[in-house]
Design an enzyme around this catalytic site. Structure first.
Site, PDB file in Angstrom:
ATOM      1  CB  THR A 128      -0.958   0.081   1.215  1.00  0.00           C
ATOM      2  OG1 THR A 128      -1.459   1.432   1.295  1.00  0.00           O
ATOM      3  CG2 THR A 128      -0.318  -0.257   2.533  1.00  0.00           C
ATOM      4  CG  ASP A 130      -2.672   4.891   1.938  1.00  0.00           C
ATOM      5  OD1 ASP A 130      -2.262   5.786   1.175  1.00  0.00           O
ATOM      6  OD2 ASP A 130      -3.844   4.481   1.926  1.00  0.00           O
ATOM      7  CG  MET A 172      -3.804   9.439  -2.354  1.00  0.00           C
ATOM      8  SD  MET A 172      -3.789   7.957  -3.356  1.00  0.00           S
ATOM      9  CE  MET A 172      -5.107   8.322  -4.515  1.00  0.00           C
ATOM     10  NE  ARG A 174      -9.400   6.132   1.856  1.00  0.00           N
ATOM     11  CZ  ARG A 174      -9.964   5.352   0.954  1.00  0.00           C
ATOM     12  NH1 ARG A 174     -11.075   5.731   0.375  1.00  0.00           N
ATOM     13  NH2 ARG A 174      -9.431   4.197   0.625  1.00  0.00           N
ATOM     14  CD  GLN A 277      -0.240  11.404  -3.411  1.00  0.00           C
ATOM     15  OE1 GLN A 277       0.173  11.556  -2.281  1.00  0.00           O
ATOM     16  NE2 GLN A 277      -1.498  11.608  -3.732  1.00  0.00           N
ATOM     17  NE  ARG A 278      -3.776   3.807  -6.336  1.00  0.00           N
ATOM     18  CZ  ARG A 278      -5.090   3.719  -6.104  1.00  0.00           C
ATOM     19  NH1 ARG A 278      -5.579   4.073  -4.926  1.00  0.00           N
ATOM     20  NH2 ARG A 278      -5.906   3.261  -7.008  1.00  0.00           N
TER      21      ARG A 278
HETATM   22  O1  F6P Z   1      -4.352   2.719  -1.603  1.00  0.00           O
HETATM   23  C1  F6P Z   1      -4.973   3.541  -0.684  1.00  0.00           C
HETATM   24  C2  F6P Z   1      -5.350   4.825  -1.308  1.00  0.00           C
HETATM   25  O2  F6P Z   1      -4.244   5.212  -2.025  1.00  0.00           O
HETATM   26  C3  F6P Z   1      -5.801   5.930  -0.356  1.00  0.00           C
HETATM   27  O3  F6P Z   1      -4.789   6.708   0.186  1.00  0.00           O
HETATM   28  C4  F6P Z   1      -6.745   6.720  -1.208  1.00  0.00           C
HETATM   29  O4  F6P Z   1      -7.627   7.473  -0.473  1.00  0.00           O
HETATM   30  C5  F6P Z   1      -7.400   5.640  -1.972  1.00  0.00           C
HETATM   31  O5  F6P Z   1      -6.422   4.642  -2.177  1.00  0.00           O
HETATM   32  C6  F6P Z   1      -8.053   6.029  -3.244  1.00  0.00           C
HETATM   33  O6  F6P Z   1      -8.355   4.899  -3.960  1.00  0.00           O
HETATM   34  P1  F6P Z   1      -9.366   4.759  -5.168  1.00  0.00           P
HETATM   35  O7  F6P Z   1      -9.669   6.116  -5.690  1.00  0.00           O
HETATM   36  O8  F6P Z   1      -8.624   3.916  -6.144  1.00  0.00           O
HETATM   37  O9  F6P Z   1     -10.553   4.086  -4.607  1.00  0.00           O
END
Ligand code: F6P
Length: 350
Positions: A128, A130, A172, A174, A277-278
């Site tokens: 993750t 996060d 990111m 939560r 960020q991903r």
């Molecule tokens: O992987 C966790 C995360 O990156 C959180 O920090 C973020 O809020 C969330 O995924 C958003 O994910 P998605 O928009 O893909 O549901």
């Protein structure tokens, strides 16, 4: 008899997923096992959508972000009565000797329950961006995300200075502020707001005012999407939820920038870094880290040590019980917040 192993990647993607698949696959195929990939995380196991993985699939794979197998946030325990039996039937149909689940809290939590409640032979690999999974020092993808966020804050300095603005940058996170904290410290942000440290807007205004009084033209405020900032008794964080009751990405930085502009008469803008960020290629550290975790998971499978997860502890790759990883969320502790106290604000509340 040939060992047959399934693998899936679940939850939000993270740079390094492909490297983890690569580390797992190469080690297993070299030992004569067969590897079957489930598409789109647990959804592929529920719907029986698979693809066979061969050596050619792993060529250059570790370089790329995302996941070759696809991912989804679904898991069998979201609709347990109908989905759990479907997963068990799929695993039986493919005569799998083991299943490797690569994911975060939701994905690994489901793997842990299937292991404990239905004796499914699972092995976990933590991921993750996060970094909020317990029982491992870090998760792959985290440092790649920190790099993106740090560079963004670095780059925003020039435009912030040109226009004499506050830039509120949303990262990111939560429930945990790891990305915001690491990137904020690395970029020298003037203030860092994270979910672990609720604060008053007044304190933020005071800090920025004091800075302005010394001649500063601009400031960077790093904000986690789940940061809790109170004005009077109101929490300014975004409260929009998705279908599963989870906070939706985005919104907190915009609210804070608007309030700062109104209260300080200091031009303010916001930027949500969001899925950037991903995105993109993992940094070298995450490629190697994920590759090692994948290889360790293969070893756990070959040794038939199920219900365990590969993890990093004190720089070493070790095995930990899967349950330990999902039992609690790892958040920023007081030690971190105290060490970098000049970046954070005093604790506040409603
Ligand atoms: O992987 C966790 C995360 O990156 C959180 O920090 C973020 O809020 C969330 O995924 C958003 O994910 P998605 O928009 O893909 O549901």
């Amino acid at each position: 008899m040939t060992l047959r192993v399934g693998v899936l990647t679940g939850g939000g993607d993270a740079p390094g997923l492909n490297a983890a698949i690569c580390g797992l696959g190469r080690r297993l195929l070299a030992s004569g096992a067969e590897l079957i990939g489930f598409e789109d995380g647990w959804r592929g196991a529920i719907e029986d959508r698979t693809r066979s993985l061969r050596d050619a699939n792993f060529q250059h794979l570790l370089v790329y972000g995302g996941t070759l197998l696809g991912s989804s946030g679904d898991n069998p325990y979201k609709r347990a009565a109908e989905s759990v039996p479907k997963v068990l039937a799929t695993l039986q149909r493919h005569r799998l000797d083991a299943l490797v689940a690569i994911g975060g809290e939701g994905t690994l939590g489901a793997a842990d329950r299937l292991h404990r409640e239905h004796q499914v032979p699972v092995v976990g690999v933590p991921k993750t961006i996060d970094n909020d999974l317990d029982a491992t020092d870090f998760t792959f993808g985290f440092f790649s995300a920190v790099e993106v966020a740090t560079r963004a804050m670095d780059d925003l300095r020039s435009t912030a200075d040109s226009h004499g603005r506050i830039m509120v940058v949303e990262c990111m996170g939560r429930h945990a502020g790891w990305i915001t904290a690491y990137a904020g410290v690395a970029a020298g942000a003037e203030a860092i707001l994270v979910p672990e440290r609720p604060v008053h807007l007044e304190e933020l205004c005071d800090k920025l005012q004091r800075l302005r009084a010394t001649g500063a033209r601009s400031a960077i405020v790093a904000v986690a999407e789940g940061a809790r900032v109170f004005e009077g008794g109101n929490c300014l964080s975004s409260t929009e939820k998705d279908e599963f009751g989870e906070w939706k990405t985005g919104g907190t930085a915009q609210i804070i920038a608007q309030r700062l502009q109104a209260l300080l008469s200091w031009d303010s803008r916001h930027l949500v870094l969001g899925h950037l960020q991903r995105a993109g290629k993992p940094i070298a550290f995450d490629r190697i880290f994920a590759l090692r975790l994948g290889a360790r998971a293969a070893r756990l499978v070959l040794e038939k040590r199920f219900g365990y997860m590969a993890a990093m502890r004190a720089g070493e790759i070790v095995d930990v019980p899967l349950h330990a990883a999902v039992a609690a969320r790892k958040v920023l502790g007081d030690q971190f917040l105290d060490r970098y106290e000049t970046f954070f604000l005093p604790i506040g509340g409603p």
